[in-house]
Scaffold this active site. Structure first.
Site, PDB file in Angstrom:
ATOM      1  CG  PHE A   2     -59.863  19.012  33.780  1.00 57.91           C
ATOM      2  CD1 PHE A   2     -58.866  18.245  33.214  1.00 57.91           C
ATOM      3  CD2 PHE A   2     -59.745  19.388  35.116  1.00 57.91           C
ATOM      4  CE1 PHE A   2     -57.753  17.866  33.934  1.00 57.91           C
ATOM      5  CE2 PHE A   2     -58.626  19.008  35.857  1.00 57.91           C
ATOM      6  CZ  PHE A   2     -57.642  18.251  35.263  1.00 57.91           C
TER       7      PHE A   2
ATOM      8  CB  SER B 190     -49.400  16.506  39.304  1.00 56.39           C
ATOM      9  OG  SER B 190     -49.128  17.797  39.791  1.00 56.39           O
ATOM     10  CE  LYS B 191     -57.230  16.842  39.453  1.00 58.56           C
ATOM     11  NZ  LYS B 191     -58.592  16.632  39.879  1.00 58.56           N
ATOM     12  NE  ARG B 192     -50.628  20.729  45.220  1.00 60.03           N
ATOM     13  CZ  ARG B 192     -49.832  20.445  46.241  1.00 60.03           C
ATOM     14  NH1 ARG B 192     -49.777  19.214  46.708  1.00 60.03           N
ATOM     15  NH2 ARG B 192     -49.079  21.376  46.775  1.00 60.03           N
ATOM     16  CG  PHE B 193     -46.974  20.945  40.873  1.00 60.30           C
ATOM     17  CD1 PHE B 193     -46.799  22.036  41.712  1.00 60.30           C
ATOM     18  CD2 PHE B 193     -47.071  19.686  41.417  1.00 60.30           C
ATOM     19  CE1 PHE B 193     -46.703  21.869  43.083  1.00 60.30           C
ATOM     20  CE2 PHE B 193     -46.976  19.498  42.791  1.00 60.30           C
ATOM     21  CZ  PHE B 193     -46.792  20.592  43.628  1.00 60.30           C
TER      22      PHE B 193
END
Ligand code: GLU
Length: 469
Positions: free
Chosen positions: A22, A251-254
């Site tokens: 993205f 980070s993408k995860r958090f």
């Protein structure tokens, strides 16, 4: 796709995302700075899609980037150009460099390179290509092995310094001795990343390269290639990263790192732009400014050279400002998808607009706004303790009396206020003793704007029904 010939006058900046995911907020900020620089100088802003990494580039990512640029209204003047459509041009430049002797074929196999590396490491040296295929006057090159497709390497100057006055970070220099003869074309003839960037920046007449500072190490290589091509050098400005509030990498995860996640949170695009602009750039103490002001004030000299920290609370504060400034009709349209995501689908447009007008100054995001106005369309039960606290036995009969009076009240804010006052007067209760239970029963919360205005924005029957009559 053809590209304009190099232009030697006039500012031309570019945003050159790789479509491998993205558009992240760091990328959006870089794009914004490039855009603002071009607009400030009356120049051109160009969009270039760096899609040569075939394994990681996807059409979905290209679309995601375009959608985010459109949502942020970062309008470009030229492009989008796609690197994959410019292969012929890169090959032409490669051929020219081979002919001019600024690049050369290297036939080293993988195994040879691995051995070279192991030997260097064993000697305690920094691993690097030993330039065995680099042609030099008087040097005898190895015999060309059969069946090996060569790579093309750039003939990096052996000595001297390559440097530039970074528009953000000031003077940066690298010693050429630190730089390898980098591979500019793979065995299958496809050009590599740094090479495509160079040819594009040259062909597109880019005058200022504003990009993330993760590219600082690429810049000396790109400058050397441009010099070898006798191409004009753009100015470079490297913008530091955006970190999490605690100083860690996002980070993408958090973290919400994608621009479109902010849309999903109910942030307005102009608020995100204002916030991103202010993050790592400043004009005195100004926190809130229009796009036109930003363009007028923007100068890379005022971009901070060190990383900035993302502060979601501040973004929400900026967003609240823009929500206050927005027309209720616009916010109502934006709130609709949030309402339907919450299962509220039967929404009367006029009622929604009145509700939004009452609540838009109180919400930090469009999502919160939608949540706050939900009760205009579906019953929202007040928490039991609120009901116990406010809908007391002493008050209940007066709520009945109020409902009765309201049933014959003209449905305007003023008339409703007069009726409520009358009931307060007759009952001997204090105003909040009547208003709070009304709020709890009708709105499901005691936190509301002026209750007469809220009731007036609801259909009378609905109010009477929720008051229990
Ligand atoms: N495509 C690179 C990226 O997405 C940017 C290259 C550049 O701006 O020079 O990180």
């Amino acid at each position: 796709m053809s590209v304009q010939a190099a232009v030697s006058s006039g500012v031309r900046t570019r945003f050159a995302p790789s479509p491998t995911g993205f558009l992240h907020i760091g990328g959006a900020r870089t794009a914004l700075f490039s855009y603002a620089y071009a607009r400030h100088h009356g120049g051109k802003f160009i969009l270039r899609v760096e899609d040569t990494d075939l394994e990681r580039s996807t059409p979905a990512s290209v679309k995601a980037i375009f959608d985010a640029m459109e949502w942020l209204d970062l309008e470009y003047d030229e492009g989008p150009f796609f690197q994959m459509q410019r292969m012929e041009r890169y090959k032409e430049v490669l051929a020219g460099m081979l002919e001019a002797g600024t690049a050369y074929y290297c036939y080293c196999s993988k195994e040879e390179l691995e051995t070279m590396r192991a030997e260097q490491e064993a000697r305690g040296e920094k691993p690097r290509y030993d330039r065995r295929w680099r042609p030099e006057a008087g040097k005898v090159l190895p015999a060309v092995p059969a069946g090996v497709e060569p790579v093309i390497r750039f003939k990096t100057p052996l000595t001297g310094v390559v440097g530039w006055d970074d528009m953000v970070k000031g003077r940066i220099e690298f010693s050429n001795e630190e730089l390898d003869d980098l591979i500019i074309a793979r065995p299958d003839g496809t050009p590599t990343y740094n090479f495509c960037v160079v040819v594009d920046d040259w062909d597109m007449g880019i005058t200022q390269v504003i990009r993330g500072d993760d590219h600082v190490n690429n810049t000396p290589r790109q400058i050397n290639i441009l010099l070898a091509l006798n191409a004009p050098l753009p100015q470079y400005g490297h913008v530091p990263m955006i970190l999490r509030e605690d100083g860690q990498k996002m980070s993408k995860r958090f973290d919400a790192v994608s621009v479109m996640q902010y849309q999903e949170m109910g942030i307005l695009p102009e608020a995100l732009l204002n916030y991103l602009a202010r993050l790592g750039w400043g004009h005195g103490d100004d926190e809130l400014f229009t796009r036109a002001q930003f363009i007028e004030w923007f100068d890379t000299r005022n971009v901070s050279g060190s990383p900035s920290r993302f502060d979601l609370q501040k973004l929400k504060w900026v967003n609240a400002h823009y929500m206050k400034q927005s027309e209720a009709s616009r916010l109502a349209a934006l709130a609709l998808p949030f309402l339907s995501a919450a299962g509220v689908t039967d929404v009367d447009a006029a009622r929604l607009e009145s509700a939004v007008a009452l609540y838009k100054d109180r919400a930090e995001t469009v999502k919160d706004l939608a949540e706050a106005v939900k009760f205009f369309f579906v019953p929202v039960a007040a928490p039991a303790e609120l009901v116990t606290q406010h809908v007391t036995e002493a008050v209940q009969p007066w709520l009945g009396a109020l409902a009765e009076k309201l049933s014959v009240t003209d449905w305007s804010k003023e008339a409703i206020a007069a009726t409520m006052k009358a009931v307060v007067g007759e009952s001997g209760l204090k105003f909040p003793q009547v208003a709070m239970p009304v709020r709890a029963l009708v709105c499901g919360t005691t936190q509301t704007p002026s209750i007469d205005a809220v009731l007036a924005a609801l259909p009378k029957e609905l109010v009477l029904q929720r008051l229990g009559s």
